[in-house]
Design a protein around this motif. Structure first.
Motif, PDB file in Angstrom:
ATOM      1  N   THR A 142      30.914  33.994  36.122  1.00 51.38           N
ATOM      2  CA  THR A 142      30.530  35.315  35.629  1.00 51.38           C
ATOM      3  C   THR A 142      29.738  36.076  36.678  1.00 51.38           C
ATOM      4  OG1 THR A 142      30.494  34.543  33.338  1.00 51.38           O
ATOM      5  CG2 THR A 142      29.211  36.506  33.846  1.00 51.38           C
ATOM      6  N   LEU A 143      28.798  35.372  37.331  1.00 49.33           N
ATOM      7  CA  LEU A 143      27.983  36.023  38.360  1.00 49.33           C
ATOM      8  C   LEU A 143      28.842  36.485  39.528  1.00 49.33           C
ATOM      9  CD1 LEU A 143      25.151  36.758  39.367  1.00 49.33           C
ATOM     10  CD2 LEU A 143      24.997  34.464  40.351  1.00 49.33           C
ATOM     11  N   LEU A 144      29.789  35.630  39.961  1.00 52.57           N
ATOM     12  CA  LEU A 144      30.651  36.003  41.083  1.00 52.57           C
ATOM     13  C   LEU A 144      31.563  37.163  40.718  1.00 52.57           C
ATOM     14  CD1 LEU A 144      31.617  32.475  42.472  1.00 52.57           C
ATOM     15  CD2 LEU A 144      29.952  34.088  43.381  1.00 52.57           C
ATOM     16  N   GLU A 145      32.080  37.163  39.491  1.00 50.03           N
ATOM     17  CA  GLU A 145      32.930  38.270  39.064  1.00 50.03           C
ATOM     18  C   GLU A 145      32.153  39.589  39.045  1.00 50.03           C
ATOM     19  OE1 GLU A 145      34.436  37.115  35.306  1.00 50.03           O
ATOM     20  OE2 GLU A 145      35.913  35.701  36.110  1.00 50.03           O
ATOM     21  N   GLU A 146      30.912  39.517  38.578  1.00 47.69           N
ATOM     22  CA  GLU A 146      30.116  40.744  38.519  1.00 47.69           C
ATOM     23  C   GLU A 146      29.776  41.239  39.915  1.00 47.69           C
ATOM     24  OE1 GLU A 146      28.644  43.891  36.568  1.00 47.69           O
ATOM     25  OE2 GLU A 146      29.777  42.199  35.758  1.00 47.69           O
ATOM     26  N   ARG A 147      29.483  40.320  40.824  1.00 45.82           N
ATOM     27  CA  ARG A 147      29.197  40.735  42.197  1.00 45.82           C
ATOM     28  C   ARG A 147      30.430  41.358  42.850  1.00 45.82           C
ATOM     29  NH1 ARG A 147      25.567  35.624  44.473  1.00 45.82           N
ATOM     30  NH2 ARG A 147      23.649  36.170  43.357  1.00 45.82           N
ATOM     31  N   ALA A 148      31.610  40.779  42.580  1.00 51.14           N
ATOM     32  CA  ALA A 148      32.840  41.351  43.129  1.00 51.14           C
ATOM     33  C   ALA A 148      33.097  42.734  42.553  1.00 51.14           C
ATOM     34  CB  ALA A 148      34.021  40.425  42.839  1.00 51.14           C
ATOM     35  N   ARG A 155      39.884  42.715  45.270  1.00 48.15           N
ATOM     36  CA  ARG A 155      40.710  43.114  44.142  1.00 48.15           C
ATOM     37  C   ARG A 155      41.853  42.155  43.882  1.00 48.15           C
ATOM     38  NH1 ARG A 155      41.023  49.694  45.120  1.00 48.15           N
ATOM     39  NH2 ARG A 155      39.093  50.152  44.026  1.00 48.15           N
ATOM     40  N   SER A 156      42.011  41.165  44.731  1.00 50.13           N
ATOM     41  CA  SER A 156      43.097  40.202  44.526  1.00 50.13           C
ATOM     42  C   SER A 156      42.848  39.393  43.276  1.00 50.13           C
ATOM     43  CB  SER A 156      43.199  39.255  45.732  1.00 50.13           C
ATOM     44  OG  SER A 156      44.149  38.246  45.481  1.00 50.13           O
ATOM     45  N   ASP A 157      43.918  39.136  42.504  1.00 50.07           N
ATOM     46  CA  ASP A 157      43.786  38.372  41.261  1.00 50.07           C
ATOM     47  C   ASP A 157      44.056  36.904  41.456  1.00 50.07           C
ATOM     48  OD1 ASP A 157      46.470  38.328  41.695  1.00 50.07           O
ATOM     49  OD2 ASP A 157      47.065  39.385  39.852  1.00 50.07           O
ATOM     50  N   GLY A 158      44.158  36.463  42.723  1.00 49.01           N
ATOM     51  CA  GLY A 158      44.391  35.043  42.974  1.00 49.01           C
ATOM     52  C   GLY A 158      45.848  34.678  43.066  1.00 49.01           C
TER      53      GLY A 158
END
Length: 450
Positions: free
Chosen positions: A222-228, A289-292
């Motif tokens: 969650t933290l990494l997603e928010e930072r991205a 913005r890449s979704d993996g």
């Protein structure tokens, strides 16, 4: 606000009278580790002392009973009866912390007792090779073993018990009641039940450990997603400034005629560096913005939510529209927006203030529908102050995971405030409401330090 739990009906199993047996069941299922007494992890002192009390009662009751039975019923010698009584019962005290050595001592003592009883005067008509008292003590040991040892060890103990009974069967005196099969069946049953309890405890402990790991990974993700997300939004702010630098550097020779050639070359180098920086930022944005699955900026733009990726970033000037949309959704909100706050804020602070208000209002809608809410955005010479305060919910909350928020509640707010070098204060109010207060410095702390 996103961390607030919904009100739930009280479970009758959580009442004090119902929790006591449940807690004791959990204690019973908690596996004991090596060199650790049984129930050593129990929360209550009396629970931790219970194994010692039970072992002491068993020894105090079985010791005189064993001596009396061997002396009166089997007519064994007084010396042998006393020695066997001590050897067969006292090791039970060791079973609380060392059940496997205690089992070995008791098994040897019971085997020696069976051999001695073959020469007793009145063995005929009585239980052999295991006397009633030795059977009781042995089963107490099986309980201790089952709560401590592994399944492989328990199977080995059970098989050794049966093998010793079979070997002693070859020396069986005439007229005795054989108890070898009885002890074999009873010990297997006790080991199975207590071993199953320990297995349940082991499984629950592993599940709890996995849940703890999963929760930590979920929080980290969650933290990494928010930072991205914040990095993607700030890309537009930085790209705007870089574009302005490029245009100014390219147009300088035309706006300032008569410029010396070295100066022209310097402006050309500045423009080239700015364009190169813009290209690097676009590549960085593609990664963010890449979704993996290999999709980059284009995929983000055409896929779900792509339009919002390309939309201009909002700021304090759009908080009025945000509040109006929330009011139309049925949430009473009052707004106090200081004049000039948008012009005073830097782009990062401007965006962060809007997102904090947006997330705070989304959480009010989720967790406190119908609550009176006040939004205030003010500024002074050094800070932009954002305050969102709501009262208690006017109706039952119906939390939907896919709400209108753009981030992850308090995690997103904290990251945005940390980015600007500000502070965030959140917490419940005495009347049941909630408060979010953010201070966003107009000058970056890192710039001031330099």
């Amino acid at each position: 606000m996103s961390d607030r739990d919904e009100a739930r009906p009280r479970d009758p199993r959580t009442t004090p009278t119902a929790r006591a047996p449940m807690r004791f069941t959990v204690v019973l299922r908690t596996p004991a580790r090596a060199a650790e007494p049984l129930f050593a992890r129990a929360p209550k002192a009396w629970q931790r002392a219970l194994p010692y009390v039970v072992a002491g009662i068993c020894v105090l009751s079985l010791l005189p009973a064993t001596i009396a039975v061997l002396t009166n019923d089997y007519k064994a010698g007084g010396g042998w009866a006393g020695a066997l009584g001590v050897a067969q019962t006292v090791p039970l005290l060791l079973a609380v912390t060392r059940p496997l050595p205690a089992w070995a001592l008791v098994l040897v003592a019971d085997t020696v007792g069976a051999v001695v009883l073959t020469h007793a005067d009145a063995v005929a008509g009585h239980a052999w090779p295991w006397t009633p008292m030795s059977v009781v003590g042995y089963l107490v040991l099986m309980i201790c073993l089952g709560l401590r040892e592994s399944i492989r060890t328990l199977i080995g103990v059970w098989l050794v018990t049966g093998a010793v009974g079979v070997v002693l069967g070859f020396f069986e005196p005439d007229g005795v009641t054989t108890t070898a099969a009885l002890l074999f069946v009873l010990s297997g049953s006790f080991l199975a039940v207590t071993g199953a309890l320990r297995g349940v405890g082991d499984a629950q402990q592993r599940i709890a450990e996995q849940e703890s790991i999963s929760e930590a990974e979920r929080a980290r993700r969650t933290l990494l997603e928010e930072r991205a997300r914040i990095a993607r939004e700030l890309h537009d702010v930085v790209a705007h400034h870089m574009s302005v630098i490029t245009v100014q550097a390219d147009s300088a020779p035309y706006r300032l005629p008569g410029m010396a050639e070295p100066v022209r070359e310097e402006f050309a180098a500045i423009a080239a560096s700015a364009r190169e920086s813009l290209s690097e930022m676009r590549r960085l944005l593609t990664v963010l913005r890449s979704d993996g699955n290999g999709s980059g900026d284009g995929a983000a733009a055409t896929g779900p939510g792509g339009a919002s990726e390309l939309a201009p970033q909002p700021g304090i000037g759009r908080i009025q529209q945000l509040v109006e949309a929330t009011v139309r959704a049925g949430q009473p909100v009052e707004l106090s927006l200081a004049a000039g706050a948008e012009r005073a804020a830097t782009p990062a602070v401007d965006l962060s203030a809007y997102r904090i208000v947006q997330e705070a209002l989304a959480n009010v809608v989720r967790h406190a529908p119908g609550a009176e809410t006040r939004v205030s955005v003010t500024h002074d010479a050094e800070n932009v102050l954002v305050l969102v305060v709501n009262g208690p919910a006017a109706r039952a909350a119906a939390v939907e995971p896919g709400g209108a928020g753009t981030g992850h509640g308090l995690v997103g707010m904290q990251e945005r405030v940390r980015l600007t070098g500000g502070t965030l204060d959140t917490g419940p109010l005495p009347d049941g409401g909630f408060r979010v207060a953010a201070r966003l410095p107009l000058n970056d702390a890192s710039e001031e330090a330099s």
